[in-house]
Motif scaffolding. Structure first.
Motif, PDB file in Angstrom:
ATOM      1  N   GLU A  38       0.813  -1.211   0.000  1.00 45.28           N
ATOM      2  CA  GLU A  38       0.000   0.000   0.000  1.00 45.28           C
ATOM      3  C   GLU A  38       0.851   1.268   0.000  1.00 45.28           C
ATOM      4  O   GLU A  38       0.347   2.355  -0.287  1.00 45.28           O
ATOM      5  CB  GLU A  38      -0.920   0.020   1.223  1.00 45.28           C
ATOM      6  N   ALA A  39       2.154   1.134   0.294  1.00 50.05           N
ATOM      7  CA  ALA A  39       2.998   2.315   0.441  1.00 50.05           C
ATOM      8  C   ALA A  39       3.108   3.125  -0.843  1.00 50.05           C
ATOM      9  O   ALA A  39       3.225   4.355  -0.812  1.00 50.05           O
ATOM     10  CB  ALA A  39       4.398   1.909   0.920  1.00 50.05           C
ATOM     11  N   VAL A  40       3.050   2.459  -1.994  1.00 48.23           N
ATOM     12  CA  VAL A  40       3.200   3.155  -3.267  1.00 48.23           C
ATOM     13  C   VAL A  40       2.029   4.106  -3.536  1.00 48.23           C
ATOM     14  O   VAL A  40       2.133   5.018  -4.366  1.00 48.23           O
ATOM     15  CB  VAL A  40       3.343   2.138  -4.425  1.00 48.23           C
ATOM     16  N   ARG A  44      -2.009   9.585   4.253  1.00 44.06           N
ATOM     17  CA  ARG A  44      -1.704   9.910   5.639  1.00 44.06           C
ATOM     18  C   ARG A  44      -1.057   8.750   6.372  1.00 44.06           C
ATOM     19  O   ARG A  44      -0.168   8.937   7.202  1.00 44.06           O
ATOM     20  CB  ARG A  44      -2.990  10.303   6.366  1.00 44.06           C
ATOM     21  N   ALA A  45      -1.492   7.546   6.065  1.00 45.13           N
ATOM     22  CA  ALA A  45      -0.986   6.376   6.784  1.00 45.13           C
ATOM     23  C   ALA A  45       0.511   6.182   6.591  1.00 45.13           C
ATOM     24  O   ALA A  45       1.169   5.547   7.425  1.00 45.13           O
ATOM     25  CB  ALA A  45      -1.730   5.120   6.327  1.00 45.13           C
ATOM     26  N   PHE A  46       1.062   6.709   5.482  1.00 47.05           N
ATOM     27  CA  PHE A  46       2.481   6.500   5.200  1.00 47.05           C
ATOM     28  C   PHE A  46       3.297   7.788   5.249  1.00 47.05           C
ATOM     29  O   PHE A  46       4.461   7.794   4.868  1.00 47.05           O
ATOM     30  CB  PHE A  46       2.638   5.842   3.825  1.00 47.05           C
ATOM     31  N   ASP A  47       2.698   8.858   5.715  1.00 48.00           N
ATOM     32  CA  ASP A  47       3.419  10.122   5.809  1.00 48.00           C
ATOM     33  C   ASP A  47       4.527   9.997   6.858  1.00 48.00           C
ATOM     34  O   ASP A  47       4.272   9.868   8.040  1.00 48.00           O
ATOM     35  CB  ASP A  47       2.454  11.248   6.198  1.00 48.00           C
ATOM     36  N   GLY A  48       5.765   9.967   6.385  1.00 49.13           N
ATOM     37  CA  GLY A  48       6.907   9.844   7.290  1.00 49.13           C
ATOM     38  C   GLY A  48       7.250   8.423   7.674  1.00 49.13           C
ATOM     39  O   GLY A  48       8.141   8.204   8.503  1.00 49.13           O
ATOM     40  N   LYS A 132       1.114  12.757  -0.006  1.00 50.71           N
ATOM     41  CA  LYS A 132       0.688  12.892   1.380  1.00 50.71           C
ATOM     42  C   LYS A 132      -0.794  12.597   1.575  1.00 50.71           C
ATOM     43  O   LYS A 132      -1.237  12.319   2.693  1.00 50.71           O
ATOM     44  CB  LYS A 132       1.012  14.301   1.896  1.00 50.71           C
ATOM     45  N   ILE A 133      -1.564  12.684   0.480  1.00 49.71           N
ATOM     46  CA  ILE A 133      -3.001  12.446   0.557  1.00 49.71           C
ATOM     47  C   ILE A 133      -3.390  11.411  -0.487  1.00 49.71           C
ATOM     48  O   ILE A 133      -3.027  11.518  -1.656  1.00 49.71           O
ATOM     49  CB  ILE A 133      -3.803  13.749   0.314  1.00 49.71           C
ATOM     50  N   TYR A 173     -11.121   1.854  -3.332  1.00 48.74           N
ATOM     51  CA  TYR A 173     -10.226   2.086  -2.195  1.00 48.74           C
ATOM     52  C   TYR A 173     -10.699   3.225  -1.275  1.00 48.74           C
ATOM     53  O   TYR A 173      -9.888   3.878  -0.628  1.00 48.74           O
ATOM     54  CB  TYR A 173      -8.799   2.361  -2.682  1.00 48.74           C
ATOM     55  N   ALA A 174     -12.010   3.421  -1.204  1.00 57.14           N
ATOM     56  CA  ALA A 174     -12.523   4.468  -0.321  1.00 57.14           C
ATOM     57  C   ALA A 174     -12.161   4.190   1.132  1.00 57.14           C
ATOM     58  O   ALA A 174     -11.977   5.122   1.927  1.00 57.14           O
ATOM     59  CB  ALA A 174     -14.034   4.588  -0.472  1.00 57.14           C
ATOM     60  N   ASP A 175     -12.067   2.909   1.495  1.00 52.80           N
ATOM     61  CA  ASP A 175     -11.741   2.555   2.876  1.00 52.80           C
ATOM     62  C   ASP A 175     -10.303   2.887   3.235  1.00 52.80           C
ATOM     63  O   ASP A 175      -9.939   2.891   4.415  1.00 52.80           O
ATOM     64  CB  ASP A 175     -12.020   1.075   3.127  1.00 52.80           C
ATOM     65  N   LYS A 176      -9.464   3.170   2.227  1.00 55.82           N
ATOM     66  CA  LYS A 176      -8.067   3.511   2.477  1.00 55.82           C
ATOM     67  C   LYS A 176      -7.759   4.972   2.151  1.00 55.82           C
ATOM     68  O   LYS A 176      -6.644   5.440   2.371  1.00 55.82           O
ATOM     69  CB  LYS A 176      -7.158   2.609   1.642  1.00 55.82           C
TER      70      LYS A 176
END
Length: 406
Positions: A38-40, A44-48, A132-133, A173-176
């Motif tokens: 999912e990182a690609v 928000r979940a992967f910010d930083g 970021k979003i 992917y609305a849930d993500k």
């Protein structure tokens, strides 16, 4: 970076090649390197987050190369179409992983550049470029799929904010997702002229998502519900009741990029792998060629169709980057891509024979199980981004200029 032109493209190519080699994370140089899948997509979940994929995304974003042709003032690369093609070529030649996959890049960003006010561009475009979003698309509804203009999600003017009530379906992917670009009904007395385009933070109270399980076993699509959702007035893009024009433009970008996601090697949810090589492995050779003559012919035709499709997509993309934007011809490409992808997955399952009938458990290799699920997933290719039937209507009216049936 210097602003390279025609004769200097090779110098630019050298600079690109050197930069990519120096900045690609060492962990990703192993083709089998594992990262969070999912990182690609960023968000928000992967910010930083400390993931090599996130590091790669951040480095490319700092360069502006996640959106190479977007203006530098918003964080883009500011490259010319010719320079962007060089970048694409070097990324492919070096087999570098995508830095960022994003509905924001493919669909929302281009229409923001065209329709958003300056404040909205400065707020959203840099965050799209930086990953970021993560965005999702709120278009289809339970009663408004092919007839999208029949949507009923209500958006009321409450003075200092909009109040939204309704639901969307097949929201990928609305849930993500962190935010949603959404079509809403702002004038119930008109159809096309009563639709507006708004941006919604998915963390807003009243927003709920429910994944939909598909026959392939995956759940990439969701139902999305809006119950008394308050949206700031500044989140309206373009003019009030002018959303249908934006919607049509965005669909052209969506179809263009969905088509680009299909490939002979297997993508866009279909079965993956070299079809010809897999067929040879499972069916054997005769005189150095695939033993099944009829299947050999059909596989060859499919590979030829994909080659022609890729060249057509490249030509269409070049025309779009030249400043013309996507046209109704994207419907031709989308329709053809969906048909070729479905055909390819069917050929894959056929080549596997009995091993193409597995669903789970022992006796089936991972590739075999993936092929079956991929074959089922491709059934959505002729639905997502506009159904094949609707695309054929667009082709008949806007490309061929045929009259409406009487």
């Amino acid at each position: 970076m210097a602003d390279f032109g025609g004769a200097d493209l090779e110098a630019f190519r050298t600079e690109v090649r050197d930069w990519l080699a120096a900045n690609y994370p060492a962990e990703l140089k192993d083709p089998n390197a594992k990262t969070d899948p999912e990182a690609v997509w960023g968000g928000r979940a992967f910010d930083g987050a400390s993931d090599p994929q996130v590091t790669w995304m951040q480095r490319m974003a700092e360069k502006g190369w996640t959106a190479p042709t977007w203006p530098k003032e918003y964080g883009g690369g500011g490259l010319s179409p010719a320079q962007a093609r060089v970048l694409d070529q070097e990324l492919a030649a070096g087999r570098y992983r995508p830095a960022l996959l994003s509905f924001g890049l493919w669909m929302l960003g281009p229409v923001l550049l065209e329709y958003a006010n300056e404040e909205q561009k400065k707020e959203h475009l840099p965050r799209i470029i930086q990953g970021k979003i993560r965005w999702c698309q709120g278009y289809s509804e339970p009663g408004a799929g092919s007839d999208l203009a029949g949507l009923q999600t209500k958006c009321e003017d409450k003075g200092d904010h909009w109040l939204i009530n309704g639901s969307k379906i097949w929201t990928s992917y609305a849930d993500k997702a962190d935010w949603c670009f959404c079509l809403v009904r702002t004038d119930p007395s008109k159809k096309h002229e009563g639709i507006s385009f708004v941006l919604i933070d998915m963390k807003t109270p009243g927003v709920e998502t429910r994944p939909i399980r598909l026959i392939s076993g995956e759940s990439p699509f969701c139902e999305t519900f809006f119950t008394d959702v308050k949206v700031p007035k500044g989140n309206l893009v373009g003019r009030l009741n002018g959303g249908w024009e934006i919607a049509k433009r965005l669909l052209q970008y969506e179809r263009q990029n969905i088509s680009a996601g299909f490939g002979e090697g297997g993508s866009a949810g279909g079965a993956s792998g070299d079809l010809a090589q897999i067929a040879k492995t499972y069916l054997g050779l005769e005189g150095g060629r695939l033993a099944d003559i009829d299947l050999r012919r059909r596989i060859t035709e499919n590979k030829m169709n994909f080659q022609a499709l890729r060249q057509t997509i490249a030509r269409s993309a070049a025309e779009s980057k030249a400043g013309n934007g996507p046209s109704a011809t994207t419907s031709i490409i989308k329709y053809a891509a969906a048909e070729f992808a479905k055909e390819r997955s069917e050929l894959m399952v056929e080549a596997l024979g009995n091993q193409g009938l597995g669903w789970e458990g022992e006796g089936f290799a991972p590739l075999e199980l993936t092929a079956v699920r991929g074959w089922l997933r491709t059934k959505a290719n002729s639905i997502e981004g506009g159904t094949s039937e609707i695309n054929l209507n667009v082709i008949s009216k806007r490309v061929l200029g045929l009259p409406d049936p009487k």
